[in-house]
Scaffold this active site. Structure first.
Site, PDB file in Angstrom:
ATOM      1  N   VAL A   1      15.375  15.824 -17.447  1.00 14.58           N
ATOM      2  CA  VAL A   1      16.520  15.529 -16.573  1.00 14.58           C
ATOM      3  C   VAL A   1      16.105  14.902 -15.253  1.00 14.58           C
ATOM      4  O   VAL A   1      16.970  14.414 -14.505  1.00 14.58           O
ATOM      5  CB  VAL A   1      17.367  16.787 -16.307  1.00 14.58           C
ATOM      6  CG1 VAL A   1      17.989  17.317 -17.586  1.00 14.58           C
ATOM      7  CG2 VAL A   1      16.551  17.874 -15.591  1.00 14.58           C
TER       8      VAL A   1
ATOM      9  N   SER B   1      23.692  29.960  -9.941  1.00 15.14           N
ATOM     10  CA  SER B   1      23.133  31.303  -9.852  1.00 15.14           C
ATOM     11  C   SER B   1      23.799  32.040  -8.701  1.00 15.14           C
ATOM     12  O   SER B   1      24.306  31.413  -7.757  1.00 15.14           O
ATOM     13  CB  SER B   1      21.617  31.241  -9.609  1.00 15.14           C
ATOM     14  OG  SER B   1      21.078  32.534  -9.414  1.00 15.14           O
TER      15      SER B   1
ATOM     16  N   TYR C   1      14.409  27.797  -4.655  1.00 16.23           N
ATOM     17  CA  TYR C   1      15.330  27.947  -5.788  1.00 16.23           C
ATOM     18  C   TYR C   1      16.747  28.231  -5.297  1.00 16.23           C
ATOM     19  O   TYR C   1      17.711  27.602  -5.755  1.00 16.23           O
ATOM     20  CB  TYR C   1      14.838  29.084  -6.680  1.00 16.23           C
ATOM     21  CG  TYR C   1      15.780  29.459  -7.807  1.00 16.23           C
ATOM     22  CD1 TYR C   1      15.850  28.694  -8.962  1.00 16.23           C
ATOM     23  CD2 TYR C   1      16.600  30.588  -7.708  1.00 16.23           C
ATOM     24  CE1 TYR C   1      16.705  29.041 -10.001  1.00 16.23           C
ATOM     25  CE2 TYR C   1      17.451  30.943  -8.734  1.00 16.23           C
ATOM     26  CZ  TYR C   1      17.508  30.168  -9.874  1.00 16.23           C
ATOM     27  OH  TYR C   1      18.360  30.516 -10.895  1.00 16.23           O
TER      28      TYR C   1
ATOM     29  N   LYS D   1      20.168  26.009  -5.930  1.00 16.19           N
ATOM     30  CA  LYS D   1      21.335  26.539  -6.637  1.00 16.19           C
ATOM     31  C   LYS D   1      22.585  26.495  -5.763  1.00 16.19           C
ATOM     32  O   LYS D   1      23.689  26.214  -6.259  1.00 16.19           O
ATOM     33  CB  LYS D   1      21.046  27.966  -7.119  1.00 16.19           C
ATOM     34  CG  LYS D   1      20.044  28.009  -8.262  1.00 16.19           C
ATOM     35  CD  LYS D   1      20.624  27.318  -9.483  1.00 16.19           C
ATOM     36  CE  LYS D   1      19.650  27.093 -10.593  1.00 16.19           C
ATOM     37  NZ  LYS D   1      20.244  26.509 -11.802  1.00 16.19           N
TER      38      LYS D   1
END
Length: 249
Positions: free
Chosen positions: A59, A137, A151, A155
């Protein structure tokens, strides 16, 4: 209800974990299902297990994302559902994090979402129909975890992207929503050790971790015709993890 018979559904990161759970549920709901991932050997094995199709995809490659969508249109004639699920979550504490660590997570999780969703929307706009479901998330938007600032930022960024994208396509028969998982029993979670899942149960009011199919059921709802009046929204699937105001004795 939530019958996806005849719908063409594509799930990135669909060869394991949450993506595999989503693929399993959409297939059970009747969708013609295609999964994608970077590991061709694993992808073909999982495709055989689930009786779905597999297409290799990284991706982070914008051209590859466009080409995959073109292949789906060439073979199936349309794309009804995109579940943008591919993501990574390597642990790096902030004091030691490098620019390369930060960039890798954002390239896969956030830029990869942009590349694939953009390619799918170009097709869905012509159809005047589409369902986009992004796997985000609770981390980043609601909670934080030490060692995962990169992270969490990626998200939370997905949700900001999702809301503005939903506005741009709201009048074209296209909905764009997100599922926000809590602790889900996946290969990535068990990699932290056998005791880690048991430890995490203590933080969850339901006293159990979710299964990948639990995220699949939420995605199935958002992908359905019954959810046609829902866009730019999120569904938290976490067993009540974000609810407690304080740790109870």
């Amino acid at each position: 209800m939530f019958n996806l018979a005849g719908k063409i559904a594509f799930i990135s990161g669909g060869t394991k974990g949450i993506g595999k759970g989503i693929a399993r549920v959409l297939k059970q709901a009747g969708a013609i299902t295609i999964i994608a991932g970077t590991d061709t050997v694993r992808g073909e094995a999982i495709a055989k297990e689930l009786a779905v199709d597999f297409i290799p995809l990284d991706v982070t490659d914008q051209t590859a994302c466009k080409n995959v969508i073109d292949k789906i249109i060439e073979k199936y004639g349309r794309l009804d559902i995109l579940c943008s699920n591919a993501g990574i979550f390597p642990q790096h504490y902030l004091k030691d994090m490098t620019a390369e660590d930060w960039d890798l997570v954002h390239t896969v999780n956030l830029k990869g979402t942009f590349f694939l969703v953009q390619a799918a929307l170009n097709v869905m706009e012509k159809q005047r129909y589409g369902r986009v479901v992004i796997t985000s998330s609770i981390t980043g938007e609601i909670t934080g975890i030490s060692g995962y600032s990169h992270y969490g930022a990626s998200k939370a960024g997905q949700l900001g992207f999702m809301r503005s994208a939903a506005l741009e396509y709201a009048g074209q028969g296209i909905t764009i929503n997100a599922v926000m998982p809590g602790m889900i029993m996946t290969e990535g979670l068990t990699a932290f050790g056998d005791e880690f899942p048991n430890h995490m149960k203590d933080a969850i009011p339901m006293q159990t971790l979710g299964m990948p199919e639990d995220i699949g059921y939420a995605a199935c709802f958002l992908a359905s015709d019954e959810a046609k009046y829902i866009t730019g929204q999120t569904i938290v699937v976490d067993g009540g993890q974000v609810l407690p105001e304080m740790q109870e004795a």
